[in-house]
Design a protein around this motif. Structure first.
Motif, PDB file in Angstrom:
ATOM      1  N   ARG A  30     -52.644  62.532 -48.242  1.00 29.64           N
ATOM      2  CA  ARG A  30     -52.247  61.472 -47.322  1.00 29.64           C
ATOM      3  C   ARG A  30     -51.878  60.199 -48.063  1.00 29.64           C
ATOM      4  NH1 ARG A  30     -57.171  62.338 -44.053  1.00 29.64           N
ATOM      5  NH2 ARG A  30     -56.815  64.384 -43.216  1.00 29.64           N
ATOM      6  N   GLU A  31     -52.389  60.017 -49.286  1.00 28.26           N
ATOM      7  CA  GLU A  31     -52.092  58.821 -50.070  1.00 28.26           C
ATOM      8  C   GLU A  31     -50.809  58.984 -50.884  1.00 28.26           C
ATOM      9  OE1 GLU A  31     -55.570  58.177 -52.378  1.00 28.26           O
ATOM     10  OE2 GLU A  31     -56.768  57.574 -50.661  1.00 28.26           O
ATOM     11  N   ALA A  32     -50.191  60.145 -50.842  1.00 32.53           N
ATOM     12  CA  ALA A  32     -48.963  60.406 -51.589  1.00 32.53           C
ATOM     13  C   ALA A  32     -47.787  60.477 -50.623  1.00 32.53           C
ATOM     14  CB  ALA A  32     -49.082  61.721 -52.354  1.00 32.53           C
ATOM     15  N   ILE A  33     -46.592  60.358 -51.175  1.00 36.98           N
ATOM     16  CA  ILE A  33     -45.392  60.530 -50.373  1.00 36.98           C
ATOM     17  C   ILE A  33     -44.913  61.970 -50.550  1.00 36.98           C
ATOM     18  CG2 ILE A  33     -42.968  59.914 -50.149  1.00 36.98           C
ATOM     19  CD1 ILE A  33     -43.610  57.129 -50.813  1.00 36.98           C
ATOM     20  N   HIS A  34     -44.696  62.636 -49.441  1.00 39.33           N
ATOM     21  CA  HIS A  34     -44.140  63.981 -49.464  1.00 39.33           C
ATOM     22  C   HIS A  34     -42.703  63.906 -48.980  1.00 39.33           C
ATOM     23  CE1 HIS A  34     -48.414  64.928 -49.621  1.00 39.33           C
ATOM     24  NE2 HIS A  34     -48.025  66.025 -50.237  1.00 39.33           N
ATOM     25  N   PHE A  35     -41.856  64.667 -49.619  1.00 42.63           N
ATOM     26  CA  PHE A  35     -40.455  64.700 -49.246  1.00 42.63           C
ATOM     27  C   PHE A  35     -40.008  66.152 -49.198  1.00 42.63           C
ATOM     28  CE2 PHE A  35     -40.526  64.794 -53.793  1.00 42.63           C
ATOM     29  CZ  PHE A  35     -39.439  65.551 -54.187  1.00 42.63           C
ATOM     30  N   GLN A  36     -38.813  66.368 -48.694  1.00 38.10           N
ATOM     31  CA  GLN A  36     -38.274  67.717 -48.638  1.00 38.10           C
ATOM     32  C   GLN A  36     -37.136  67.869 -49.626  1.00 38.10           C
ATOM     33  OE1 GLN A  36     -38.063  65.952 -45.442  1.00 38.10           O
ATOM     34  NE2 GLN A  36     -39.063  67.260 -43.979  1.00 38.10           N
ATOM     35  N   ARG A  37     -36.979  69.085 -50.108  1.00 39.36           N
ATOM     36  CA  ARG A  37     -35.858  69.434 -50.971  1.00 39.36           C
ATOM     37  C   ARG A  37     -35.203  70.686 -50.392  1.00 39.36           C
ATOM     38  NH1 ARG A  37     -34.494  67.521 -55.735  1.00 39.36           N
ATOM     39  NH2 ARG A  37     -36.565  66.724 -56.193  1.00 39.36           N
ATOM     40  N   CYS A  41     -29.003  73.568 -51.731  1.00 41.64           N
ATOM     41  CA  CYS A  41     -28.209  72.674 -52.583  1.00 41.64           C
ATOM     42  C   CYS A  41     -29.064  71.759 -53.455  1.00 41.64           C
ATOM     43  CB  CYS A  41     -27.246  71.839 -51.726  1.00 41.64           C
ATOM     44  SG  CYS A  41     -28.051  70.651 -50.649  1.00 41.64           S
ATOM     45  N   GLY A  42     -30.384  71.708 -53.236  1.00 40.05           N
ATOM     46  CA  GLY A  42     -31.277  70.917 -54.075  1.00 40.05           C
ATOM     47  C   GLY A  42     -31.361  69.446 -53.715  1.00 40.05           C
ATOM     48  N   THR A  43     -30.792  69.017 -52.593  1.00 37.00           N
ATOM     49  CA  THR A  43     -30.826  67.614 -52.183  1.00 37.00           C
ATOM     50  C   THR A  43     -32.232  67.221 -51.757  1.00 37.00           C
ATOM     51  OG1 THR A  43     -28.544  67.763 -51.420  1.00 37.00           O
ATOM     52  CG2 THR A  43     -29.854  65.939 -50.568  1.00 37.00           C
ATOM     53  N   ALA A  44     -32.694  66.069 -52.247  1.00 34.71           N
ATOM     54  CA  ALA A  44     -33.993  65.531 -51.849  1.00 34.71           C
ATOM     55  C   ALA A  44     -33.784  64.587 -50.681  1.00 34.71           C
ATOM     56  CB  ALA A  44     -34.636  64.795 -53.018  1.00 34.71           C
ATOM     57  N   MET A  45     -34.697  64.649 -49.691  1.00 36.42           N
ATOM     58  CA  MET A  45     -34.594  63.797 -48.513  1.00 36.42           C
ATOM     59  C   MET A  45     -35.983  63.484 -47.985  1.00 36.42           C
ATOM     60  SD  MET A  45     -33.239  66.990 -46.393  1.00 36.42           S
ATOM     61  CE  MET A  45     -32.867  67.725 -47.950  1.00 36.42           C
ATOM     62  N   LEU A  88     -35.872  48.988 -49.208  1.00 35.08           N
ATOM     63  CA  LEU A  88     -35.455  50.372 -49.385  1.00 35.08           C
ATOM     64  C   LEU A  88     -35.734  50.739 -50.832  1.00 35.08           C
ATOM     65  CD1 LEU A  88     -32.070  50.460 -47.469  1.00 35.08           C
ATOM     66  CD2 LEU A  88     -34.262  51.374 -46.740  1.00 35.08           C
ATOM     67  N   ILE A  89     -36.547  51.757 -51.014  1.00 32.66           N
ATOM     68  CA  ILE A  89     -36.977  52.182 -52.345  1.00 32.66           C
ATOM     69  C   ILE A  89     -36.330  53.521 -52.667  1.00 32.66           C
ATOM     70  CG2 ILE A  89     -38.953  52.668 -53.824  1.00 32.66           C
ATOM     71  CD1 ILE A  89     -39.015  49.846 -52.619  1.00 32.66           C
ATOM     72  N   GLU A  90     -35.600  53.575 -53.784  1.00 25.68           N
ATOM     73  CA  GLU A  90     -35.060  54.846 -54.253  1.00 25.68           C
ATOM     74  C   GLU A  90     -36.080  55.457 -55.201  1.00 25.68           C
ATOM     75  OE1 GLU A  90     -31.341  56.737 -56.719  1.00 25.68           O
ATOM     76  OE2 GLU A  90     -31.158  54.711 -55.925  1.00 25.68           O
ATOM     77  N   MET A  91     -36.636  56.581 -54.794  1.00 24.38           N
ATOM     78  CA  MET A  91     -37.674  57.229 -55.576  1.00 24.38           C
ATOM     79  C   MET A  91     -37.053  57.999 -56.741  1.00 24.38           C
ATOM     80  SD  MET A  91     -40.218  56.112 -53.937  1.00 24.38           S
ATOM     81  CE  MET A  91     -41.583  56.985 -54.628  1.00 24.38           C
ATOM     82  N   ALA A  92     -37.853  58.278 -57.755  1.00 18.66           N
ATOM     83  CA  ALA A  92     -37.366  58.957 -58.960  1.00 18.66           C
ATOM     84  C   ALA A  92     -36.828  60.346 -58.649  1.00 18.66           C
ATOM     85  CB  ALA A  92     -38.488  59.048 -59.990  1.00 18.66           C
ATOM     86  N   GLU A  93     -37.307  60.965 -57.573  1.00 15.70           N
ATOM     87  CA  GLU A  93     -36.862  62.308 -57.214  1.00 15.70           C
ATOM     88  C   GLU A  93     -35.493  62.311 -56.529  1.00 15.70           C
ATOM     89  OE1 GLU A  93     -41.167  62.221 -57.750  1.00 15.70           O
ATOM     90  OE2 GLU A  93     -39.863  61.039 -56.463  1.00 15.70           O
ATOM     91  N   GLY A  94     -34.994  61.142 -56.117  1.00 14.12           N
ATOM     92  CA  GLY A  94     -33.649  61.061 -55.569  1.00 14.12           C
ATOM     93  C   GLY A  94     -33.545  60.753 -54.087  1.00 14.12           C
ATOM     94  N   PHE A  95     -34.644  60.551 -53.382  1.00 11.92           N
ATOM     95  CA  PHE A  95     -34.566  60.211 -51.971  1.00 11.92           C
ATOM     96  C   PHE A  95     -34.892  58.726 -51.779  1.00 11.92           C
ATOM     97  CE2 PHE A  95     -38.937  61.350 -52.742  1.00 11.92           C
ATOM     98  CZ  PHE A  95     -39.680  60.481 -51.960  1.00 11.92           C
ATOM     99  N   VAL A  96     -34.531  58.196 -50.620  1.00 10.22           N
ATOM    100  CA  VAL A  96     -34.752  56.784 -50.318  1.00 10.22           C
ATOM    101  C   VAL A  96     -35.754  56.683 -49.180  1.00 10.22           C
ATOM    102  CG1 VAL A  96     -33.665  54.648 -49.533  1.00 10.22           C
ATOM    103  CG2 VAL A  96     -32.433  56.175 -51.059  1.00 10.22           C
ATOM    104  N   VAL A  97     -36.714  55.767 -49.316  1.00  5.54           N
ATOM    105  CA  VAL A  97     -37.737  55.559 -48.300  1.00  5.54           C
ATOM    106  C   VAL A  97     -37.836  54.066 -47.986  1.00  5.54           C
ATOM    107  CG1 VAL A  97     -39.615  55.422 -49.987  1.00  5.54           C
ATOM    108  CG2 VAL A  97     -40.124  56.083 -47.650  1.00  5.54           C
ATOM    109  N   ARG A  98     -38.117  53.754 -46.732  1.00  7.48           N
ATOM    110  CA  ARG A  98     -38.297  52.364 -46.314  1.00  7.48           C
ATOM    111  C   ARG A  98     -39.773  52.027 -46.396  1.00  7.48           C
ATOM    112  NH1 ARG A  98     -37.011  50.097 -40.303  1.00  7.48           N
ATOM    113  NH2 ARG A  98     -38.917  48.892 -40.264  1.00  7.48           N
TER     114      ARG A  98
END
Length: 140
Positions: A30-37, A41-45, A88-98
């Protein structure tokens, strides 16, 4: 024709359970950010049901390292007793989070490196970040 059954819905939604249902994750997750890939095509979101590039629905959930760069930051005075920033933060994995960056709102600029904090915004539930290092600014 689409037929909804509980077992089929669980299998297709199984990869996004940690992202969309925070009660299903552990306390450390819960203290981490989870994203989808996207597996095609390998796109992170972040928090999507379909891939914005290929419209694929086969998304796997991954855990972010929590390091990113401020792409845009603005100061908001509306509906709050004190000024706050929305970034707006662009994370190292390639997705953007507010989210929000801790510190004086006037001192947060595009290009600043940030790391995920364990705190969460109590009102909006958005992630909170802290500056990694103080950048060199000769004239400010």
């Amino acid at each position: 024709m689409y037929h909804h059954s509980g077992s089929v819905a669980r299998q297709t939604a199984g990869s996004a359970v940690g992202v969309l249902d925070p009660a299903a994750s552990t306390a450390a997750d819960r203290e981490a950010i989870h994203f989808q890939r996207c597996t095609w095509c390998g796109t992170a979101m972040y928090h999507r049901l379909l891939c914005p590039v290929c419209q694929g629905s086969d998304l796997r959930t991954e855990r972010s390292e929590g390091v990113g760069t401020v792409r845009h930051s603005t100061i908001v005075h509306r509906n709050t007793p004190a000024a706050r920033n929305v970034s707006l933060i662009e994370m190292a994995e390639g997705f953007v989070v507010r989210g929000r960056v801790m510190g004086p709102p006037i001192g947060i600029h595009s290009g600043d490196r940030v790391r995920l904090s364990t705190a969460k915004d109590p009102v909006r539930g958005e992630p909170v970040f802290q500056l990694v290092d103080e950048p060199y600014r000769a004239w400010t």
